[in-house]
Design a protein around this motif. Structure first.
Motif, PDB file in Angstrom:
ATOM      1  N   UNK A 100       0.826  -1.211   0.000  1.00 39.96           N
ATOM      2  CA  UNK A 100       0.000   0.000   0.000  1.00 39.96           C
ATOM      3  C   UNK A 100       0.857   1.257   0.000  1.00 39.96           C
ATOM      4  N   UNK A 101       2.058   1.195   0.584  1.00 42.10           N
ATOM      5  CA  UNK A 101       2.898   2.387   0.679  1.00 42.10           C
ATOM      6  C   UNK A 101       3.511   2.794  -0.659  1.00 42.10           C
ATOM      7  N   UNK A 102       3.401   1.938  -1.669  1.00 33.69           N
ATOM      8  CA  UNK A 102       3.875   2.305  -3.005  1.00 33.69           C
ATOM      9  C   UNK A 102       2.838   3.114  -3.774  1.00 33.69           C
ATOM     10  N   UNK A 103       1.607   3.171  -3.266  1.00 36.12           N
ATOM     11  CA  UNK A 103       0.578   3.973  -3.917  1.00 36.12           C
ATOM     12  C   UNK A 103       0.896   5.455  -3.752  1.00 36.12           C
ATOM     13  N   UNK A 104       0.702   6.259  -4.800  1.00 39.59           N
ATOM     14  CA  UNK A 104       1.096   7.673  -4.745  1.00 39.59           C
ATOM     15  C   UNK A 104       0.072   8.584  -4.080  1.00 39.59           C
ATOM     16  N   UNK A 105       0.588   9.585  -3.386  1.00 40.90           N
ATOM     17  CA  UNK A 105      -0.202  10.681  -2.802  1.00 40.90           C
ATOM     18  C   UNK A 105      -1.319  10.205  -1.862  1.00 40.90           C
ATOM     19  N   UNK A 106      -1.088   9.096  -1.162  1.00 41.00           N
ATOM     20  CA  UNK A 106      -2.112   8.647  -0.209  1.00 41.00           C
ATOM     21  C   UNK A 106      -1.956   9.374   1.129  1.00 41.00           C
ATOM     22  N   UNK A 107      -0.791  10.031   1.319  1.00 40.98           N
ATOM     23  CA  UNK A 107      -0.574  10.837   2.519  1.00 40.98           C
ATOM     24  C   UNK A 107      -0.380  12.294   2.122  1.00 40.98           C
ATOM     25  N   UNK A 108      -0.957  13.195   2.895  1.00 36.57           N
ATOM     26  CA  UNK A 108      -0.858  14.619   2.592  1.00 36.57           C
ATOM     27  C   UNK A 108       0.453  15.226   3.078  1.00 36.57           C
ATOM     28  N   UNK A 109       0.922  14.774   4.223  1.00 27.40           N
ATOM     29  CA  UNK A 109       2.129  15.354   4.816  1.00 27.40           C
ATOM     30  C   UNK A 109       2.659  14.407   5.896  1.00 27.40           C
ATOM     31  N   UNK A 110       3.734  14.843   6.562  1.00 25.01           N
ATOM     32  CA  UNK A 110       4.373  14.006   7.572  1.00 25.01           C
ATOM     33  C   UNK A 110       3.450  13.753   8.763  1.00 25.01           C
ATOM     34  N   UNK A 111       2.705  14.757   9.161  1.00 21.75           N
ATOM     35  CA  UNK A 111       1.769  14.608  10.283  1.00 21.75           C
ATOM     36  C   UNK A 111       0.722  13.535   9.978  1.00 21.75           C
ATOM     37  N   UNK A 112       0.242  13.538   8.740  1.00 20.98           N
ATOM     38  CA  UNK A 112      -0.770  12.566   8.325  1.00 20.98           C
ATOM     39  C   UNK A 112      -0.233  11.143   8.400  1.00 20.98           C
ATOM     40  N   UNK A 113       0.972  10.925   7.871  1.00 22.27           N
ATOM     41  CA  UNK A 113       1.517   9.568   7.834  1.00 22.27           C
ATOM     42  C   UNK A 113       1.755   9.031   9.247  1.00 22.27           C
ATOM     43  N   UNK A 114       2.218   9.894  10.169  1.00 20.61           N
ATOM     44  CA  UNK A 114       2.499   9.411  11.517  1.00 20.61           C
ATOM     45  C   UNK A 114       1.240   9.219  12.346  1.00 20.61           C
ATOM     46  N   UNK A 115       0.209   9.977  12.031  1.00 23.33           N
ATOM     47  CA  UNK A 115      -1.064   9.744  12.708  1.00 23.33           C
ATOM     48  C   UNK A 115      -1.595   8.361  12.351  1.00 23.33           C
ATOM     49  N   UNK A 116      -1.379   7.950  11.100  1.00 24.93           N
ATOM     50  CA  UNK A 116      -1.796   6.600  10.687  1.00 24.93           C
ATOM     51  C   UNK A 116      -0.877   5.528  11.288  1.00 24.93           C
ATOM     52  N   UNK A 117       0.432   5.711  11.152  1.00 25.08           N
ATOM     53  CA  UNK A 117       1.382   4.675  11.574  1.00 25.08           C
ATOM     54  C   UNK A 117       1.293   4.372  13.071  1.00 25.08           C
ATOM     55  N   UNK A 118       1.111   5.411  13.883  1.00 22.74           N
ATOM     56  CA  UNK A 118       1.077   5.212  15.330  1.00 22.74           C
ATOM     57  C   UNK A 118      -0.326   4.939  15.861  1.00 22.74           C
ATOM     58  N   UNK A 119      -1.296   4.912  14.963  1.00 20.98           N
ATOM     59  CA  UNK A 119      -2.660   4.600  15.352  1.00 20.98           C
ATOM     60  C   UNK A 119      -2.924   3.103  15.338  1.00 20.98           C
TER      61      UNK A 119
ATOM     62  N   UNK B 224       4.867   1.744  -9.231  1.00 18.75           N
ATOM     63  CA  UNK B 224       5.670   2.917  -9.575  1.00 18.75           C
ATOM     64  C   UNK B 224       5.575   3.223 -11.069  1.00 18.75           C
ATOM     65  N   UNK B 225       5.603   2.199 -11.883  1.00 20.78           N
ATOM     66  CA  UNK B 225       5.493   2.383 -13.335  1.00 20.78           C
ATOM     67  C   UNK B 225       4.135   2.969 -13.687  1.00 20.78           C
ATOM     68  N   UNK B 226       3.077   2.452 -13.057  1.00 22.85           N
ATOM     69  CA  UNK B 226       1.719   2.960 -13.306  1.00 22.85           C
ATOM     70  C   UNK B 226       1.596   4.419 -12.873  1.00 22.85           C
ATOM     71  N   UNK B 227       2.249   4.789 -11.763  1.00 25.85           N
ATOM     72  CA  UNK B 227       2.211   6.171 -11.291  1.00 25.85           C
ATOM     73  C   UNK B 227       2.853   7.118 -12.301  1.00 25.85           C
TER      74      UNK B 227
ATOM     75  N   UNK C 233      -4.432  13.256 -11.031  1.00 25.10           N
ATOM     76  CA  UNK C 233      -3.797  12.566 -12.164  1.00 25.10           C
ATOM     77  C   UNK C 233      -3.604  11.077 -11.893  1.00 25.10           C
ATOM     78  N   UNK C 234      -3.307  10.723 -10.643  1.00 17.35           N
ATOM     79  CA  UNK C 234      -3.032   9.312 -10.331  1.00 17.35           C
ATOM     80  C   UNK C 234      -4.259   8.593  -9.770  1.00 17.35           C
ATOM     81  N   UNK C 235      -5.390   9.252  -9.763  1.00 16.70           N
ATOM     82  CA  UNK C 235      -6.607   8.645  -9.224  1.00 16.70           C
ATOM     83  C   UNK C 235      -6.923   7.285  -9.860  1.00 16.70           C
ATOM     84  N   UNK C 236      -6.734   7.117 -11.182  1.00 16.11           N
ATOM     85  CA  UNK C 236      -6.968   5.786 -11.777  1.00 16.11           C
ATOM     86  C   UNK C 236      -6.099   4.684 -11.153  1.00 16.11           C
TER      87      UNK C 236
ATOM     88  N   UNK D 237      -7.729   1.529  -9.197  1.00 18.81           N
ATOM     89  CA  UNK D 237      -7.440   0.175  -9.664  1.00 18.81           C
ATOM     90  C   UNK D 237      -6.967  -0.734  -8.538  1.00 18.81           C
ATOM     91  N   UNK D 238      -6.449  -0.137  -7.451  1.00 17.25           N
ATOM     92  CA  UNK D 238      -5.904  -0.930  -6.337  1.00 17.25           C
ATOM     93  C   UNK D 238      -6.689  -0.760  -5.041  1.00 17.25           C
TER      94      UNK D 238
END
Length: 355
Positions: free
Chosen positions: A135-154, A207-210, A332-335, A339-340
């Motif tokens: 899942x972490x290879x998907x692009x732009x699923x996190x807005x910023x550093x605060x967002x990613x750590x709120x998920x990881x530590x949750x 990554x290629x699809x992105x 742009x990467x919404x497709x 798809x995933x």
């Protein structure tokens, strides 16, 4: 005959006297013992209590691919220091940097087998061992550093770590590796500037699809070949985090760096499930607690290294462009996301909830 009777009588008298003296001496010893007990709180001949039994001692190894001065390695060392401190020296962990025990994929396999007890790896190669980490290879699923750590530590992030047990691995905690951004020798000021460029990517279908979705041309290539490929024009650009852009010297041949933050791929500190299961619950708690406490230190070290990297590449003449609105890039990467989405639905829902 009379003489013999006298000898026997004499012998009996001696024995009676000896027994009497012994009885008197015993009384004195008892009195002395009682006195000692009164003076010292215990009789002198009472055995001292046995010292408490020590816990088992362990010496473990931790495989790290980065050099000794890299922020992830410093995080490993802080983790080892905390484990030693919390176990009063019973549990020691030797950190082996610079891929001395093998590159990340090899290290993961050795940890699975229990040949190495610990390793720190990017979550990207973990996708081969546990599909949910893809899942972490998907692009732009996190807005910023605060967002990613709120998920990881949750709860969802911790549950994802626990899912590694099915792969004979014990997830202990996450470290940061910042955000990945595009760079090129050609100007990069907006999404439009990326279109048509030949961009090196890791050999990964997501990554290629992105890259294709962003309008560029994906060019899979080993990391060690990127510098010369940029220098000779085989590719127009590549993507990576600030420290890698700096340490690889790619800024020398690709002076335009745009901070689009298309991926935030966390690092994972983990232990062999085989080794973990041999520990007592108390020692397991020490390991887990030390891992979680080391996260703050590693993030601080990363922030310092990232700042140093930025200062160095700016001083070398690189042009840094910040993306103030990532929405067009996400659209742009919404497709690719769509798809995933079904495959990663639960995790993506949790990431959205943490936004």
């Amino acid at each position: 005959m009379l003489q013999n009777k006298r000898l026997v009588s004499l012998f009996c008298l001696v024995m009676i006297i000896a027994l009497a003296l012994s009885a008197c001496g015993g009384g004195n010893n008892a009195a002395n013992n009682e006195k000692n007990k009164n003076d010292n709180g215990a009789a002198e001949n009472t055995p001292a209590p046995a010292p408490p039994a020590e816990g088992p001692k362990y010496n473990f190894r931790l495989a790290e691919t980065h050099p000794a001065d890299y922020p992830t390695t410093k995080g490993d060392m802080k983790f080892a220091e905390l484990v030693k401190e919390k176990s009063d020296g019973r549990i020691t962990i030797d950190v082996f940097p610079s891929a001395q025990l093998g590159e990340e994929k090899s290290a993961i396999e050795q940890v699975q087998l229990g040949a190495i007890e610990f390793t720190r790896v990017s979550s990207s190669p973990l996708g081969e061992f546990n599909k949910e980490f893809g899942v972490f290879s998907l692009p732009y699923i996190f807005d910023n550093d605060e967002h990613v750590w709120k998920f990881l530590l949750g709860d969802a992030g911790m549950k994802l770590l626990d899912s590694l047990e099915s792969s004979r691995l014990k997830g202990l905690g996450y470290y940061t590796s910042g955000s990945r951004n595009f760079y090129s020798e050609k100007p990069l000021k907006s999404l439009e500037d990326l279109k048509g460029l030949k961009i090196r990517v890791q050999e990964n279908q997501l990554n290629i699809a992105m890259i294709d979705a962003l309008g560029a041309n994906a060019t899979p290539m080993p990391y060690g070949e990127v510098y010369s490929a940029l220098q000779t024009g085989v590719i127009d650009g590549a993507e990576n985090n600030y420290p890698s852009y700096f340490s690889s010297k790619h800024y020398e041949v690709a002076k335009n760096y745009i901070l689009d933050g298309h991926q935030r791929v966390p690092e994972v500190l983990m232990m062999s499930k085989t080794a973990w299961d041999k520990l007592s619950p108390e020692d397991q708690a020490i390991i887990k607690e030390a891992a979680l406490e080391s996260i703050t230190f590693q993030r601080e070290e990363w922030a310092k290294y990232e700042k140093l990297s930025e200062e160095q590449v700016r001083a070398a003449g690189a042009t840094i462009t910040e993306v103030t609105d990532v929405t067009p890039w996400q659209e742009a990467v919404k497709p690719v996301i769509d798809a995933n989405r079904q495959q990663y639905k639960t995790i993506l829902d949790a990431i959205d909830a943490a936004r």
